[in-house]
Scaffold this active site. Structure first.
Site, PDB file in Angstrom:
ATOM      1  N   HIS A  12       0.855  -1.192   0.000  1.00  0.00           N
ATOM      2  CA  HIS A  12       0.000   0.000   0.000  1.00  0.00           C
ATOM      3  C   HIS A  12       0.890   1.240   0.000  1.00  0.00           C
ATOM      4  O   HIS A  12       1.972   1.236   0.606  1.00  0.00           O
ATOM      5  CB  HIS A  12      -0.920  -0.008   1.229  1.00  0.00           C
ATOM      6  CG  HIS A  12      -1.981   1.038   1.152  1.00  0.00           C
ATOM      7  ND1 HIS A  12      -1.735   2.351   1.463  1.00  0.00           N
ATOM      8  CD2 HIS A  12      -3.276   0.979   0.754  1.00  0.00           C
ATOM      9  CE1 HIS A  12      -2.848   3.047   1.280  1.00  0.00           C
ATOM     10  NE2 HIS A  12      -3.789   2.242   0.846  1.00  0.00           N
ATOM     11  N   GLU A  22       0.770   3.852   1.617  1.00  0.00           N
ATOM     12  CA  GLU A  22       1.115   4.333   2.963  1.00  0.00           C
ATOM     13  C   GLU A  22       2.283   3.544   3.533  1.00  0.00           C
ATOM     14  O   GLU A  22       3.131   4.085   4.240  1.00  0.00           O
ATOM     15  CB  GLU A  22      -0.125   4.259   3.871  1.00  0.00           C
ATOM     16  CG  GLU A  22      -1.144   5.336   3.491  1.00  0.00           C
ATOM     17  CD  GLU A  22      -2.586   4.997   3.795  1.00  0.00           C
ATOM     18  OE1 GLU A  22      -2.857   4.050   4.571  1.00  0.00           O
ATOM     19  OE2 GLU A  22      -3.471   5.682   3.240  1.00  0.00           O
ATOM     20  N   GLU A  72      -4.077   2.381  -7.188  1.00  0.00           N
ATOM     21  CA  GLU A  72      -4.473   3.472  -6.298  1.00  0.00           C
ATOM     22  C   GLU A  72      -3.587   4.684  -6.542  1.00  0.00           C
ATOM     23  O   GLU A  72      -2.473   4.756  -5.996  1.00  0.00           O
ATOM     24  CB  GLU A  72      -4.318   3.041  -4.828  1.00  0.00           C
ATOM     25  CG  GLU A  72      -5.192   1.884  -4.417  1.00  0.00           C
ATOM     26  CD  GLU A  72      -5.479   1.892  -2.924  1.00  0.00           C
ATOM     27  OE1 GLU A  72      -6.658   1.796  -2.575  1.00  0.00           O
ATOM     28  OE2 GLU A  72      -4.547   2.015  -2.118  1.00  0.00           O
ATOM     29  N   GLY A 113      -7.987   9.219   0.145  1.00  0.00           N
ATOM     30  CA  GLY A 113      -8.436   9.998   1.299  1.00  0.00           C
ATOM     31  C   GLY A 113      -8.608  11.480   1.019  1.00  0.00           C
ATOM     32  O   GLY A 113      -8.761  12.280   1.938  1.00  0.00           O
TER      33      GLY A 113
HETATM   34  O1  LIG Z   1      -6.042   3.781   0.413  1.00  0.00           O
HETATM   35  C1  LIG Z   1      -7.162   3.425   0.081  1.00  0.00           C
HETATM   36  C2  LIG Z   1      -7.552   2.019   0.130  1.00  0.00           C
HETATM   37  O2  LIG Z   1      -6.434   1.209   0.281  1.00  0.00           O
HETATM   38  C3  LIG Z   1      -8.176   4.413  -0.365  1.00  0.00           C
HETATM   39  O3  LIG Z   1      -8.592   5.124   0.726  1.00  0.00           O
HETATM   40  P1  LIG Z   1      -9.909   6.057   0.584  1.00  0.00           P
HETATM   41  O4  LIG Z   1     -10.983   5.187   0.011  1.00  0.00           O
HETATM   42  O5  LIG Z   1     -10.189   6.508   1.987  1.00  0.00           O
HETATM   43  O6  LIG Z   1      -9.532   7.157  -0.356  1.00  0.00           O
END
Ligand SMILES: O=C(CO)COP(=O)(O)O
Length: 250
Positions: free
Chosen positions: A94, A96, A166, A172
């Protein structure tokens, strides 16, 4: 035909009590024929969740895994441990984790191989930053990340991978890629998988879109023939919203 897959990525939200209450609320509702529905929860929730979904079609995923089976890796959890408690999926790479926990393409690849070693299915995240997008590097970034992640897999394994496209700027933020734009990148990722393996494998790999997916835009993404589902953060946390997402993928 590829089965659509909606995966909720809860990130660092929900206590065990809250997690189990969520399953009670969505049971039978976030279960739609022909759609796979997966909740990816914090480690502490996983034993209770795999128990709570017994007898349902809901699946449970982790959000990370270490690539070794065991060893002196303080704070880490292995694929062996996840498999033991009945976890089916694991999110790997991910953005993050790449950004805050220094996960490189090489580490992502090791984790993907470790997932298969233990019978877990990886949801491999790829995607570009805003800076990379503006520099016209979106496809290059996705190609490099995807190729690295799938390196060393057998064709049979590669065909079972779920890729989540993504774009980092859409996570987010409330900003989404258009279905057309996301579909184009996803189509390109599929082409590259065909080049790395073959078109049969590429035709089987499911590729999700992720980034501010909500009940009000899920159908738009799902209508694109190349988009096989969504990886959802914020909108997966409330039962009613999660149910709408799964219904929207039908
Ligand atoms: O990082 C995400 C899913 O892994 C996406 O997050 P959001 O749907 O909150 O934008």
């Amino acid at each position: 035909m590829r089965t659509p897959i909606i995966a909720g990525n809860w990130k660092m939200f929900k206590t065990v009590k809250e997690a189990v209450a969520f399953i009670e609320d969505v049971k039978g509702k976030a279960e739609v024929a022909g759609v796979e529905s997966v909740i990816c929860a914090p480690y502490t929730n996983l034993p209770a969740l795999t128990e709570a979904v017994q007898g349902t079609s809901l699946k449970i995923g982790a959000q990370n895994v270490h690539f070794e089976d065991s060893g002196a890796f303080t704070g880490e959890i292995s694929g062996l441990m996840l498999k033991e408690i009945g976890v089916d999926y694991v999110i790997i790479g991910h953005s993050e984790r790449r950004a805050y926990f220094a996960e490189t393409d090489e580490i992502v690849n090791k984790k993907v191989l470790a997932a298969f070693k233990h019978g877990l299915l990886p949801i491999v995240c790829v995607g570009e930053s805003l800076e990379e997008r503006e520099a016209g590097k979106t496809k290059d970034v996705c190609r490099v990340q995807t190729e690295a992640a799938l390196q060393g897999l057998t064709e049979a394994q590669a065909a079972q991978v779920v890729v989540a496209y993504e774009p980092i700027w859409a996570i987010g933020t409330g900003k989404t890629s258009t279905a057309e734009d996301a579909g184009e990148v996803i189509g390109y990722i599929r082409e590259r998988i065909a080049a790395q393996f073959n078109s049969d494998v590429a035709g089987k790999v499911r590729i999700q879109y992720g980034g501010s997916v909500k009940p009000n835009n899920i159908r738009e993404f799902m209508q694109h023939p190349d988009i096989d589902g969504a990886l959802v953060g914020g909108a997966s946390l409330e039962p009613a919203s999660y149910i709408s997402l799964v219904e929207g993928a039908r």
